[in-house]
Design a protein around this motif. Sequence first.
Motif, PDB file in Angstrom:
ATOM      1  N   LEU A  66     -69.128  75.027  49.179  1.00  0.00           N
ATOM      2  CA  LEU A  66     -69.157  74.146  48.010  1.00  0.00           C
ATOM      3  C   LEU A  66     -69.698  72.751  48.278  1.00  0.00           C
ATOM      4  O   LEU A  66     -70.047  72.037  47.348  1.00  0.00           O
ATOM      5  CB  LEU A  66     -67.745  74.017  47.427  1.00  0.00           C
ATOM      6  CG  LEU A  66     -67.037  75.323  47.053  1.00  0.00           C
ATOM      7  CD1 LEU A  66     -65.640  75.026  46.527  1.00  0.00           C
ATOM      8  CD2 LEU A  66     -67.848  76.107  46.029  1.00  0.00           C
ATOM      9  N   THR A  67     -69.744  72.324  49.528  1.00  0.00           N
ATOM     10  CA  THR A  67     -70.115  70.952  49.814  1.00  0.00           C
ATOM     11  C   THR A  67     -70.953  70.892  51.078  1.00  0.00           C
ATOM     12  O   THR A  67     -71.139  71.898  51.763  1.00  0.00           O
ATOM     13  CB  THR A  67     -68.864  70.061  49.930  1.00  0.00           C
ATOM     14  OG1 THR A  67     -69.237  68.672  49.902  1.00  0.00           O
ATOM     15  CG2 THR A  67     -68.073  70.356  51.197  1.00  0.00           C
ATOM     16  N   PRO A  72     -74.083  74.258  49.417  1.00  0.00           N
ATOM     17  CA  PRO A  72     -74.821  74.552  48.175  1.00  0.00           C
ATOM     18  C   PRO A  72     -76.317  74.767  48.394  1.00  0.00           C
ATOM     19  O   PRO A  72     -76.965  75.468  47.621  1.00  0.00           O
ATOM     20  CB  PRO A  72     -74.563  73.305  47.310  1.00  0.00           C
ATOM     21  CG  PRO A  72     -73.283  72.738  47.839  1.00  0.00           C
ATOM     22  CD  PRO A  72     -73.316  72.997  49.314  1.00  0.00           C
ATOM     23  N   ILE A  89     -61.938  73.234  42.618  1.00  0.00           N
ATOM     24  CA  ILE A  89     -63.163  72.956  41.870  1.00  0.00           C
ATOM     25  C   ILE A  89     -62.831  72.254  40.559  1.00  0.00           C
ATOM     26  O   ILE A  89     -61.931  72.667  39.834  1.00  0.00           O
ATOM     27  CB  ILE A  89     -63.926  74.263  41.588  1.00  0.00           C
ATOM     28  CG1 ILE A  89     -64.442  74.875  42.896  1.00  0.00           C
ATOM     29  CG2 ILE A  89     -65.091  74.022  40.635  1.00  0.00           C
ATOM     30  CD1 ILE A  89     -65.157  76.201  42.709  1.00  0.00           C
ATOM     31  N   GLY A 149     -72.056  68.724  46.127  1.00  0.00           N
ATOM     32  CA  GLY A 149     -70.637  69.047  46.206  1.00  0.00           C
ATOM     33  C   GLY A 149     -69.822  67.778  46.345  1.00  0.00           C
ATOM     34  O   GLY A 149     -69.062  67.612  47.308  1.00  0.00           O
ATOM     35  N   THR A 191     -68.965  71.102  41.501  1.00  0.00           N
ATOM     36  CA  THR A 191     -70.060  72.032  41.781  1.00  0.00           C
ATOM     37  C   THR A 191     -71.216  71.873  40.794  1.00  0.00           C
ATOM     38  O   THR A 191     -72.204  72.597  40.876  1.00  0.00           O
ATOM     39  CB  THR A 191     -69.549  73.486  41.751  1.00  0.00           C
ATOM     40  OG1 THR A 191     -68.969  73.756  40.476  1.00  0.00           O
ATOM     41  CG2 THR A 191     -68.508  73.710  42.839  1.00  0.00           C
TER      42      THR A 191
END
Length: 497
Positions: free
Chosen positions: A195-196, A200, A227, A411, A426
Amino acid sequence: MTGMNNLPRHAYGATDVREFDRRAIEDYGVDGLELMQRAGQAAFDRLRANWPGVRRLIVLCGPGNNGGDGYVVATLALKAGMDVCVMAITPVEKLGGDAQHAYELFVADKGSVQALDFSRVAAADIIIDAMLGTGLQRPLEGQYDAAVRAVNESKRPVLALDIPTGLNADTGAVHGRCVIAKATVTFIALKAGLLTGAGPGVCGSLYYHDLRVPREIFRDTAPRVEILDAGTFHAVLGKRPRTAHKGDNGHLLVIGGNLGMPGSVRMAGEGALRVGAGLVSVATRNEHAAIVNATRPELMVRGVADAAALTELVSRASVIALGPGLGRDEWAEALYDAALHTSLPLVVDADGLNILAGRTDKRGNWVLTPHPGEAARLLGCDTKSVQEDRIAAVSAIADKFNAVVVLKGAGSLVSSADVAPIFCCTQGNPGMATAGMGDVLTGVIAGLLAQGLSLDDAAKLGVYLHALAGDAAAGKQERGLVATDLMPHLRKLVNSF
């Protein structure tokens, strides 16, 4: 939560996910090979959905359960009549457990493992990355490094199983080389590293399948990351009463706009107005007052020569945004000190953070919004160290300065001192990597604070609105997006909460 492409709100670390897998098998009697077959089926279904015409498939398998998932996909592809080439990065003789069983089923269906020849990957319609799972904590070596290099150089689309090989599942860091996937299907639980940070950028389109594991396996395990989505902000704003007046919606004072930088405070001020702040005053250089006011007449702009000129403005304000275009000279330092000596909530960005990096200031009612470079200065390290573990970095800044912290970037993360979990946005897009976006975010967060939101809620909702507005403004044309393009979208979005 069931099904593909429906991301859960919570993400976990690699150790947590391994424990979930163990609980499902040992505590709830889910057969390990059955889990592997469910994962392979989920991945194969995604393959057919995203690339319906695919015929030539190369599957790169590692030695563990991730490799086992790959053998299941290869078996399903054989049964579907595809041309399947499987390469084992680690010899199949070293397989064990459920991965060995999956390999044996593949062989039983007339599958065979080919000799390693990475020059063949360029001939595939698609490559399946089933090399390494969530346990990687160091740079790739040997055949794994060579395989990843060949995959990326082939420019063929890649479907990664669980996580792209080379990506740290906990941090989103890449320590060397990493598969750049077109899509990733992750299983059982979402991994924070997707996610970070680099996550991504290397996982492509992210899909999720819970493999129908019992929900009880997640009990008593705190997520590493949550999230941000619309459900995070239930009724934080609410409908305004018919009798509302501008004084009910807060008075923000934006401090900044040193010589040559009037646009920073102008964008921050308008960002606050667009999310509903009742009044916005701007304290800037005398030389800029007229031009800022002319381009956005709703802003109340005052030229200030020194800190003493802030006294009246501070007395009327309920929140201060400090830093957009502030600079680092004597004027900037004096205004910074004056703002910090008030008791008002602060949102600090840009040069406000650069000044803070050389101080020991600590207060409980402020939001800090660094990008990775500013975060590095706040922590006394380099940007690379921040990006290698953004989750640890945002937590460290929050603790060091007793603040709510927004670590910007792909992220973006929001952390509060001594409060878990960390929140991740996100939304957003690469077109937002342009001048002025941070100034708008500062104004959005400060404008929400002015309306009475808590520091936490203002930071989280501000980041979320800002990212959604960036996506709405960009559409499918990210290149050329400018910060002021977000303004009409901010107004529309904030009224949806």
